[in-house]
Design an enzyme around this catalytic site. Structure first.
Site, PDB file in Angstrom:
ATOM      1  N   GLU A  72      14.365   6.887 -10.435  1.00 28.43           N
ATOM      2  CA  GLU A  72      14.234   5.433 -10.480  1.00 28.43           C
ATOM      3  C   GLU A  72      14.350   4.885 -11.902  1.00 28.43           C
ATOM      4  OE1 GLU A  72      11.682   4.388  -6.556  1.00 28.43           O
ATOM      5  OE2 GLU A  72      10.465   4.780  -8.303  1.00 28.43           O
ATOM      6  N   ASP A  80       9.458   8.333   1.154  1.00 29.41           N
ATOM      7  CA  ASP A  80       8.528   7.671   0.250  1.00 29.41           C
ATOM      8  C   ASP A  80       7.286   7.106   0.933  1.00 29.41           C
ATOM      9  OD1 ASP A  80       7.487   6.664  -2.014  1.00 29.41           O
ATOM     10  OD2 ASP A  80       9.053   5.189  -2.405  1.00 29.41           O
ATOM     11  N   GLU A  95       0.598   1.246  -0.020  1.00 32.65           N
ATOM     12  CA  GLU A  95       1.795   0.472  -0.375  1.00 32.65           C
ATOM     13  C   GLU A  95       2.620   0.083   0.851  1.00 32.65           C
ATOM     14  OE1 GLU A  95       4.344   2.662  -3.025  1.00 32.65           O
ATOM     15  OE2 GLU A  95       5.978   1.203  -2.894  1.00 32.65           O
TER      16      GLU A  95
HETATM   17  C1  BDP Z   1       7.443   4.275  -4.841  1.00 37.52           C
HETATM   18  C2  BDP Z   1       6.821   3.065  -5.443  1.00 37.52           C
HETATM   19  C3  BDP Z   1       7.039   2.968  -6.919  1.00 37.52           C
HETATM   20  C4  BDP Z   1       6.665   4.273  -7.586  1.00 37.52           C
HETATM   21  C5  BDP Z   1       7.446   5.395  -6.951  1.00 37.52           C
HETATM   22  C6  BDP Z   1       7.049   6.770  -7.480  1.00 37.52           C
HETATM   23  O1  BDP Z   1       7.347   1.929  -4.797  1.00 37.52           O
HETATM   24  O2  BDP Z   1       6.257   1.901  -7.393  1.00 37.52           O
HETATM   25  O3  BDP Z   1       6.899   4.235  -8.948  1.00 37.52           O
HETATM   26  O4  BDP Z   1       7.178   5.429  -5.565  1.00 37.52           O
HETATM   27  O5  BDP Z   1       6.385   7.483  -6.747  1.00 37.52           O
HETATM   28  O6  BDP Z   1       6.859   4.431  -3.594  1.00 37.52           O
HETATM   29  O7  BDP Z   1       7.401   7.120  -8.589  1.00 37.52           O
END
Ligand code: BDP
Length: 720
Positions: free
Chosen positions: A313, A387, A415
């Site tokens: 990401e 996720d 979340e």
């Molecule tokens: C996702 C979240 C994000 C996190 C990412 C992670 O939306 O905010 O940074 O995972 O685990 O679920 O790095």
């Protein structure tokens, strides 16, 4: 006349009952005490406790950890009995005796099989000592004593008989960690419980008392480490000023057996201007990290290690320099190794320049690196391949990297499951994952729990739901998720229902009229959320960015795999993600046994159906209904279950203190409303694709699809 007397008598009795019930309604509680409430006991319960806690016995000068165990028992007994017990070194009838072989050498000769308890286990035993009838809390170490003290309190709080105790327990996993996604400005990524618990600005000078209560709560469920900051880490975390702040927190947590770890940004030396690159094979970079590790260990001698999100990401990582994950992890591991620290290297990676199914990318990248990681590296894998969805099949990496230590990461904060507003008991989710068969391992059918326990470095990480909210987690019921996480990290084979029962008994009341319905609510809650959000294996249909509310229609985000349409693939003909041989073939990443099962929709568990298959709307489900009808009914069932939880809670009103009752009731009202919204918006959208009529008797969504699409939530919390 007689009849009138009888009537009057009955009326008086009824009034008296109402009056006692009103008086009996417990005093308000704000939830700060969590499951460690120690409220006054009366009558038989008090007498029973007094008989088994007449004195606290410990010989010698207690370490800070043994002192914490004694202090907890003193505090609890003072709360429950109205006075603290006498403390001494000599056993007396009814005493609670805390002992390690160091504090009481005689212990070693008693055939208690202490060796099997290891460094953190404990035993509780009703027995005779020096001719006296006592309860022994024994362990090899002081931290074992602290865990034993909490176990004894848990037994007592849950209403277990204290006369014939014989319990022994040792953790199955070494690392039982919380991961805080807390930023240095005190915002919390995906946090719904106020600001960060860490008041970074005021540290190290000002150490809130809450840090100690945090440590007590965590020790009570066996958590032994905490990563203080967000995986999307700021380079400043490793500046001298912030190392001093972390050291202050480490000092507060140390007596409770909790080590501090830090998330690090891979490019930290480059960004702090100390090196010209962050290439893991550049000697200057490696030297910087070695010196940094030395500096950290001077301030925090028992520092646990680093957690790293790299090349994921948009975060920097070794691939920026055409190096492998192992190159990056091993360079950091070499810096920590002389001090005994570990690197937790996250497998949550996916890249927008890869057209591959996102669910496959972690396996694709990590499996070929099996055996390349240093011995103090552990790869941290999310429970599922996408996720933290309300439901996912397990991650295919579990069991697939026999020459690498793997630990599992789950989310405690919700979340994707309704933030702190909806009740969703994650004990059920964790249990489902831990009990999933990987069809790998020495027995060819090891569960995830067994795979985890068999690692050289074993562990679990839970993304924390703790903040500065007075009740810690933003809602009273979300405390149960923190609790269940800790209990399952200690014993991954434990039952989610039994844990829910323990939690309800301690947090509300052991009275079956209270604990019973609360356990029912907890146990139905997660399935309800799955049904009204993402039934039958659907996933990632939440609103853009904040992940609040339904948005299955979103199709315009930059990265394809950020769009809900990428995941459900609904069109006029059908719905679902084909992950079989004719599709992304993600199924091939599983052990052959599982791959066979998932390859055919007929043998795929219904709960994962649309995760693995794209099927026509008219596909016949085992129920005999069409897929379309089944989907609609699942949405309705999710709403109905939410209403059932609400009804259970309403019936508890006379038995719960008003403050907590009202807060939970208000949240349940929102949950019912939002479950309905999820259901209506999802049905409206999918019907626009299927063009099929609703099954008979099913109510159409009250608004047109565009009305649901038009909703926006620019200030939704949790974006850090
Ligand atoms: C996702 C979240 C994000 C996190 C990412 C992670 O939306 O905010 O940074 O995972 O685990 O679920 O790095």
């Amino acid at each position: 006349m007689k009849a009138m007397y009888r009537w009057l008598w009955a009326a008086l009795l009824a009034m008296a009952l109402v009056a006692t019930q009103a008086n009996a309604r417990a005093a308000d509680e704000d939830g700060y005490d969590l499951w460690l409430r120690y409220r006054p006991l009366t009558g038989a319960a008090q007498a029973a406790l007094r008989a088994h806690a007449s004195a606290l016995v410990y010989s010698g000068q207690p370490s800070p950890t043994a002192a914490a165990a004694l202090a907890e028992l003193r505090r609890a007994l003072a709360g429950m009995l109205g006075q603290a017990p006498a403390t001494g070194a000599v056993a007396q009838d009814g005493a609670l005796v805390l002992a390690t072989p160091a504090s009481m050498p005689a212990l070693s000769g008693m055939d208690l099989k202490l060796d099997a308890l290891g460094a953190e286990g404990y035993l509780l035993r009703s027995m005779r000592l020096q001719g006296r009838r006592v309860t022994l809390i024994a362990a090899n170490t002081d931290i074992g004593l602290l865990y034993g003290a909490f176990a004894w309190l848990r037994a007592q709080d849950s209403g277990a008989p204290l006369a014939n105790l014989d319990q022994r327990s040792a953790p199955a996993l070494q690392l039982r960690l919380l991961n805080h996604w807390d930023n240095l400005d005190r915002s919390v990524e995906r946090g719904y419980a106020g600001q960060s618990i860490w008041n970074w600005w005021e540290l190290p000078g000002i150490r809130a008392r809450r840090y100690t209560d945090y440590a007590r709560a965590n020790a009570s469920i066996g958590i032994n480490g905490t990563v203080l900051n967000n995986v999307n880490a700021a380079p400043e975390m490793l500046s001298p000023a912030y190392i001093a702040k972390s050291a202050a927190l480490a000092a507060a947590l140390r007596p409770y057996g909790i080590k501090v770890y830090l998330s690090v940004r891979f490019s930290t030396p480059l960004e702090l201007g100390a090196t010209k690159s962050a290439d893991p094979l550049d000697p200057a970079v490696a030297a910087w990290w070695r010196a940094k590790a030395d500096e950290i260990y001077r301030a925090i001698p028992d520092f646990g290690g680093f957690l790293v999100k790299a090349n994921s990401e948009g975060q920097p990582g070794p691939q920026d320099y055409h190096r492998s994950h192992a190159d990056g992890a091993n360079m950091l591991a070499a810096a920590l190794a002389p001090h005994g620290g570990v690197v937790m290297w996250r497998a949550f990676v996916y890249a927008d320049d890869k057209p591959t199914d996102r669910a496959k990318q972690a396996y694709d990248q990590f499996k070929p690196e099996d055996g390349h990681f240093a011995s103090n590296v552990v790869v941290q894998v999310k429970n599922g391949p996408i996720d933290f969805q309300p439901r996912e099949p397990v991650h295919p990496l579990f069991g697939a990297m026999p020459r690498t230590s793997l630990m599992m990461e789950v989310q405690i904060t919700k979340e994707y499951l309704g933030f702190a507003t909806h009740i969703a008991y994650l004990g059920s989710l964790y249990e489902e994952v831990l009990r999933s068969d990987t069809h790998t391992g020495p027995n060819a059918n090891d569960s995830v729990a067994q795979v985890l326990a068999g690692q050289r470095i074993s562990g679990m990480a839970g993304v924390s739901n703790i903040g500065s909210a007075r009740n810690w987690s933003g809602s009273h019921f979300d405390q149960a998720n923190w609790y269940a996480y800790g209990r399952l990290a200690w014993d991954p084979q434990a039952s989610a229902r039994a844990i829910a029962q323990e939690w309800a008994a301690q947090t509300f009341s052991p009275d079956a009229r209270v604990a019973g319905p609360i356990v029912d609510m907890l146990m139905m809650s997660r399935e309800a959320v799955v049904d009204y959000m993402t039934p039958l294996g659907l996933h990632h249909l939440m609103g853009t960015g904040h992940h609040y509310g339904p948005a299955p229609w979103v199709a315009d985000l930059k990265r394809p795999e950020w769009n809900p349409v990428y995941y459900h693939r609904a069109d006029h003909d059908g719905i679902g993600f084909d992950r079989g041989a004719s599709g992304s073939d993600a199924i091939a990443q599983y052990a052959p046994e599982l791959a066979r099962q998932y390859a055919d929709p007929r043998t795929t568990p219904e709960k994962y159906l649309l995760w693995f298959h794209h099927l026509p709307w008219t596909y016949r489900m085992p129920s005999g209904r069409t897929l379309w009808d089944e989907l609609v009914l699942r949405y309705d069932s999710g709403v109905a279950q939410t209403r059932a939880m609400q009804a259970r809670w309403s019936a508890l009103k006379p038995l719960i203190d008003a403050e907590r009752y009202d807060d939970v009731a208000a949240r349940l009202a929102v949950q019912v409303e939002e479950a309905q919204w999820w259901r209506d918006a999802s049905i409206a959208y999918f019907q626009s694709k299927s063009q099929l009529p609703l099954p008979p008797g099913v109510k159409p969504p009250p608004l047109p699809l565009d009305a649901y699409k038009a909703r926006s939530f620019p200030f939704a919390p949790g974006r850090g």
